[in-house]
Scaffold this motif. Sequence first.
Motif, PDB file in Angstrom:
ATOM      1  N   SER A   1      40.730  42.819  46.479  1.00 27.36           N
ATOM      2  CA  SER A   1      40.103  44.143  46.455  1.00 27.36           C
ATOM      3  C   SER A   1      40.742  45.017  47.526  1.00 27.36           C
ATOM      4  O   SER A   1      41.264  44.504  48.526  1.00 27.36           O
TER       5      SER A   1
ATOM      6  N   ALA B   1      38.296  37.067  46.809  1.00 25.74           N
ATOM      7  CA  ALA B   1      38.415  38.290  45.997  1.00 25.74           C
ATOM      8  C   ALA B   1      39.684  39.061  46.349  1.00 25.74           C
ATOM      9  O   ALA B   1      40.150  39.057  47.491  1.00 25.74           O
TER      10      ALA B   1
ATOM     11  N   ARG C   1      48.275  41.070  47.098  1.00 21.72           N
ATOM     12  CA  ARG C   1      47.574  41.184  45.831  1.00 21.72           C
ATOM     13  C   ARG C   1      47.181  39.810  45.280  1.00 21.72           C
ATOM     14  O   ARG C   1      47.139  39.618  44.070  1.00 21.72           O
TER      15      ARG C   1
ATOM     16  N   GLY D   1      39.167  42.230  50.230  1.00 29.59           N
ATOM     17  CA  GLY D   1      38.569  41.166  49.428  1.00 29.59           C
ATOM     18  C   GLY D   1      37.940  40.098  50.313  1.00 29.59           C
ATOM     19  O   GLY D   1      38.568  39.585  51.249  1.00 29.59           O
TER      20      GLY D   1
ATOM     21  N   ARG E   1      40.219  48.925  49.636  1.00 28.63           N
ATOM     22  CA  ARG E   1      39.257  49.975  49.963  1.00 28.63           C
ATOM     23  C   ARG E   1      39.476  51.189  49.071  1.00 28.63           C
ATOM     24  O   ARG E   1      40.599  51.648  48.861  1.00 28.63           O
ATOM     25  N   ARG E   2      38.407  51.697  48.541  1.00 30.31           N
ATOM     26  CA  ARG E   2      38.476  52.902  47.690  1.00 30.31           C
ATOM     27  C   ARG E   2      37.483  53.923  48.231  1.00 30.31           C
ATOM     28  O   ARG E   2      36.327  53.955  47.854  1.00 30.31           O
TER      29      ARG E   2
ATOM     30  N   GLY F   1      33.511  39.184  47.324  1.00 26.24           N
ATOM     31  CA  GLY F   1      33.423  40.512  46.736  1.00 26.24           C
ATOM     32  C   GLY F   1      34.176  41.545  47.543  1.00 26.24           C
ATOM     33  O   GLY F   1      34.797  41.231  48.578  1.00 26.24           O
ATOM     34  N   PRO F   2      34.163  42.789  47.104  1.00 28.12           N
ATOM     35  CA  PRO F   2      34.829  43.866  47.859  1.00 28.12           C
ATOM     36  C   PRO F   2      34.103  44.135  49.167  1.00 28.12           C
ATOM     37  O   PRO F   2      33.023  43.612  49.417  1.00 28.12           O
ATOM     38  N   SER F   3      34.726  44.982  49.970  1.00 30.73           N
ATOM     39  CA  SER F   3      34.162  45.359  51.281  1.00 30.73           C
ATOM     40  C   SER F   3      33.971  44.134  52.167  1.00 30.73           C
ATOM     41  O   SER F   3      32.996  44.026  52.913  1.00 30.73           O
TER      42      SER F   3
END
Length: 424
Positions: free
Chosen positions: A21, A19, A138, A35, A23-24, A73-75
């Motif tokens: 991704s 992934a 990216r 990711g 951090r947001r 996935g994220p995190s």
Amino acid sequence: MFVDVAKIFIKGGDGGNGAVSFRREKYVPRGGPDGGDGGDGGDIIFVVDPGMRTLMDFRYKKHYRAESGHNGGPSNMKGRDGEDLIIRVPPGTVIRDFETGKVLADLTHPGQRKVLARGGRGGKGNARFATSTRQTPRFAQPGEKGEERWVVLELKSIADVGLIGFPNVGKSTILSVLTSARPKIANYPFTTLTPNLGVVEVDREHSFILADIPGLIEGAHKGLGLGHDFLRHIERTRMLVHVVDASGIEGRDPVQDFYIINQELHAYSAELAQRPQIVAANKCDLPGAEHNVKRLKEELEPKGIKVFPVSATQNQGFKELVWEILRMLEKLPPVESFEEEVAETYDNTLEQEPFEITRDGDVYVVSGPAVDRLMASVNLDNYDSLQYFQRALRRRGIIDALKEKGIQNGDTVRINDVEFEFIE
């Protein structure tokens, strides 16, 4: 129905994609990459099931695919690995690669397992590509494809005793008399096209598996007639009962027939020709049989091969034959695997995989497992990914190999269907 050969397609699961991704979080305005990696694809695993007797199931289903791994996935969430696919086969199954004919597995023991198509490795998420100089990658890796191949399954009948002899000497009738098997019987050569198995239950404590094997003709070891289909099924038997037509009613000489069949066995396998034998002189109730039984005993018993006159149609003489088989089996060890298993290793380390450089006119063509896997893991539309690709080419020795081939700045390099301009 007895199915002894099947061709199927197997494929390991594809690896999940890594992934991309970041951090947001409310108080982390410039969060780093998080990711997660993709999950690994499931393997195709063959397992010996002692409850199976034939390859019938593989006649109706030809394609087998393990589950693919899930995407990351994220995190830093790693994707779930794909489930392995278990394919159950009967004892005595030999698995060959369809293209090369090489033996991949020789499965004989209950519970024995063999992985024949590995799942692909999951791709790395962008968090794995972060460095001190590249803090916001990216790009991520796609998952690798699972291994795939066509294989041929061959079932070599695991029977204690094999009935051998020319066609139409009464092997199928003898099997039906001694066991509960009900083979199709007709009065013409090659009536038994596949082996029939049956259990001979002598008493509560003694039994053995008997196989009526397809009829043999001269030249079988060269593949004539049923040839190899016949010989495949006597590889694993512990001893042989050689059935001859003692009556000679069809104009054949039972003594000569005995030697012809054994010549075929020896031509096919010297080890197989040494398998212990006894002779069942069938059709002894017919005129002329008594003389031929005497000839057989005079010829073979001095060589240690016992002869038993029997009549399948009259159900005579089998008690002595069966107890002699039991006495011999008690002294014989189980037959080991007839064919050495080919050890196949699976290595996901790209640096150790081979590559080849050839010329197509003025173009340098790079091919092989290393570059195939590398191309599958690169996003050519992403600058960071391309930089990773260039470093990987150098790390795996491909750049140096191109230089040794005489490549110059500005020359064209083709990898798969993509062409690049070489710039040192």
